[in-house]
Structure formats: C-alpha cells, structure tokens
Design a protein around this motif. Structure first.
Motif, PDB file in Angstrom:
ATOM      1  N   SER A 254       0.846  -1.195   0.000  1.00 30.07           N
ATOM      2  CA  SER A 254       0.000   0.000   0.000  1.00 30.07           C
ATOM      3  C   SER A 254       0.877   1.239   0.000  1.00 30.07           C
ATOM      4  O   SER A 254       1.226   1.760   1.054  1.00 30.07           O
ATOM      5  N   THR A 266      -5.065   5.775  -5.128  1.00 31.70           N
ATOM      6  CA  THR A 266      -5.059   4.325  -4.908  1.00 31.70           C
ATOM      7  C   THR A 266      -4.762   3.627  -6.238  1.00 31.70           C
ATOM      8  O   THR A 266      -5.470   3.830  -7.212  1.00 31.70           O
ATOM      9  N   ALA A 270      -4.557  -1.834  -4.576  1.00 35.62           N
ATOM     10  CA  ALA A 270      -4.784  -1.360  -3.209  1.00 35.62           C
ATOM     11  C   ALA A 270      -5.960  -0.383  -3.200  1.00 35.62           C
ATOM     12  O   ALA A 270      -6.345   0.144  -4.241  1.00 35.62           O
ATOM     13  N   VAL A 293      -6.946   0.637   5.024  1.00 36.19           N
ATOM     14  CA  VAL A 293      -6.164   0.352   3.817  1.00 36.19           C
ATOM     15  C   VAL A 293      -6.323  -1.113   3.430  1.00 36.19           C
ATOM     16  O   VAL A 293      -6.344  -2.002   4.278  1.00 36.19           O
ATOM     17  N   SER A 295      -4.939  -4.152   0.595  1.00 35.59           N
ATOM     18  CA  SER A 295      -3.890  -4.501  -0.369  1.00 35.59           C
ATOM     19  C   SER A 295      -3.962  -5.984  -0.689  1.00 35.59           C
ATOM     20  O   SER A 295      -4.177  -6.807   0.197  1.00 35.59           O
TER      21      SER A 295
END
Length: 353
Positions: A254, A266, A270, A293, A295
C-alpha cells in the motif's frame, strides 16, 4: 507494465475483492490468532463488497506476532517507527511477499520515474541499513526505493550531520541529468533543509524529483503543510518536483503516491475506505474519518485489510484532473490514541480467547 492507475471503479472493484477474499480465507486457515479474531468479530469470510472485507486495527501488530507462514520461511522482519520504549509493530515477510512488494513498488512509481534508473541521493544515513534481516520503517523504505536509483549517495553522515562537500561534488558530477531524491519528510526537514539554512548553504539540486513520506506531525506543529514544504525546498535547495506518499510498514503493497495535482491515489492493487471514528461505518466521499487500507499483497501475515490510526478524506474517484483513475484522498494526521483503544482491546480479547 501497464499504468497501475488506469482501472475505473467498475473494472477494479471485482478484481480486488476476489483477491482479498482469497487472502482472508488463506489467513483464516493459516493463522490461529487471525481466525479467532474473525470469529469473535462476527465477520463474513467471503465479503460481497470491499467495505465488508474483515479488517484488523493496525495496533494489533504491536501486541501480537501475526504470521501466516512457517517461521522458517520468514526472510525479513520489518518494524514500525517508534520512540525509545514504545512497542513497535513486527511484520514478517516470506520470499513471495517480499518479491511482490518490490515488483508492485516499481509499478506504482513508474508513471513518475519512468523505466530508467536515475542518479540517486538518499537524504538519510547509510547506517540505517546495517542489519539486513531486520529493518525499521525507514530502512525498509530506503531499501525499497533505492531500486529506482544508481550511484547512490547518502547525504547524511552517521552523526546525522549534512555531508555538504560530498553533496556538492555529487551534484556537480551529475549536473544536467535528472536526479532522484528520496527521504523521510521529517528527516529532510530537520537535517537537510534546516541545517542548510543554519549553515547558510544554498544548494541547487537541479533537475530533481523528490519522493518523500512519513513524519508530518512534527512539521504540522511548525505550521508547515505540503505546499509550504514544497516551496521552501524549491527556494532553498532548488528541488524542482516533489511527491509525497502515504504508506505504512504494517501493510506491504500500500503505497499511495501524490499525483501532479497534489492528491494521494489508490493504485489497482490497493484501496482505501474511510470509516466513522466511533461506529466504524463507511463514510461517503468528502467526510473525514479513519483510513482503512486494503492490499492484495500481504500473504505471509494477515495484513491485507487494516484500520489505521490516521484520519483522512476521500475527495473523489476516477475523476482527478491529473488523469489517473481510482480514489484520490488526503491525510489529515493521526487520531488521538485514547479514541481507538476500545477497538484494539476488542480484537486482542478475541485473539487471546
């Protein structure tokens, strides 16, 4: 390689969701602690939307050793930044996750840096890389980004003093060439910018691009925001182009880089979700809350969906004037510690049960 910012929401979401669901199932099967937390939290293992993907509070990595591969397969341990006496996060990487992280970083940075390795000045000290098996966030960042450069020069001596003569010699040698600069925001501010003013040194980094991240809190205390920082570095050091990035050691893969319009983006592998600080419900664009977040990379440990301690706001999606697709957002800083403690306690209790 394709541009990692070319997928629209409709194209990206199903691909990312499928990969995140695979990771959730994998970590449930491989990590007893993770499985216990998912069950106690009442999460669905197969999510129907990105918002439903189970998340862990990032602080858990300071409290527990979370790993989903046999310990003998761990080739690298990353630790978060922390002042003396603070607990740090420990992130365990196997070969597969480590290679994926490096490959993804190259893809994310290519639109800014191109394919050619540039002469590179690292605005830090070489001593940070002494232990090659265990890295701090700073060390991991330097090692990751050094892949984009050649003829690496470390601008700080071991005692954190600025190597002024070495810098002048290097800049003279590569005059006329594009130079890559990398460092951590606070380190650059404290040991390069402030030191050059204190010593009355005016440097010209020429056709330079600076990639930097981390440590904004101390600058905000001095009323320095991104645009002021960029302007001061240009005036004092002649740095032509500056891109901040947002990322954390707890989630490999990320890295959210600032576009030409000053927005964090982004990439296709991710994403970010903004959640209410009290209810953890997803918030609409334009509202500030906690950054989650996501990923598709963390396989050696259950870090594919994390609730951070940072506050942010999604500005929009797929319509940034820079032309990159995906969500674009801003980060306001860290939430006061006490407000998140309850969330962490809940998960920790689940893990210990």
């Amino acid at each position: 390689m394709t541009n990692p910012y070319h997928l629209t929401k409709a194209e990206k979401t199903p691909l990312l969701l499928e990969k995140l669901n695979v990771l959730t199932k994998f970590h449930v099967s491989q990590s007893t602690e993770y499985r216990s937390m998912i069950e106690k939290g009442g999460f669905q293992i197969t999510a129907n939307s990105l918002e439903e993907v189970p998340f862990l509070p990032v602080q858990l990595f300071k409290l527990l050793d979370l790993v989903s591969v046999p310990k003998e397969e761990v080739i690298k341990v990353l630790t978060s930044s922390g002042t003396t006496g603070q607990q740090v996060s420990k992130i365990y990487l196997d070969k597969e996750t480590s290679i994926a992280q490096t490959r993804t970083l190259v893809e994310v940075m290519k639109p800014l840096l191109g394919a050619k390795r540039l002469p590179m000045i690292i605005l830090d000290t070489k001593s940070i890389l002494k232990d090659r098996k265990s890295f701090s966030a700073r060390g991991a960042g330097i090692l990751g980004f050094s892949n984009f450069g050649r003829k690496h020069f470390y601008a700080l001596n071991d005692d954190m003093s600025l190597d002024v003569e070495g810098l002048k010699t290097y800049l003279e040698e590569y005059k006329g060439e594009r130079i890559l600069l990398f460092g951590f925001t606070f380190m650059i501010w404290q040991y390069v910018f402030k030191e050059s003013i204190k010593q009355g040194i005016k440097l010209d980094f020429g056709d330079s691009i600076l990639i930097h991240g981390g440590g904004w809190k101390k600058l905000k205390d001095e009323a320095v925001d991104s645009s002021v920082f960029n302007q001061l570095l240009h005036d004092q050091l002649g740095i032509r182009e500056v891109h901040n990035y947002y990322g954390m050691v707890e989630q490999v893969g990320s890295i959210f880089v600032e576009c030409s319009k000053g927005h964090l983006h982004t990439p296709q592998f991710a994403d970010v979700i903004i959640r209410d600080t009290l209810t953890f419900e997803p918030l609409s664009h334009g509202r500030q809350g906690l950054i989650q977040v996501l990923s598709e990379l963390p396989k050696s440990y259950p870090g594919h969906s994390l609730l951070t301690e940072d506050l942010g706001t999604i500005i929009g999606e797929d319509d940034c004037p820079c032309g990159w697709k995906g969500k674009y957002f801003t980060v306001a800083g860290r939430i006061p510690k006490a407000e998140l403690r309850g969330c962490s306690d809940t998960f920790q209790g689940g893990a210990r049960a």
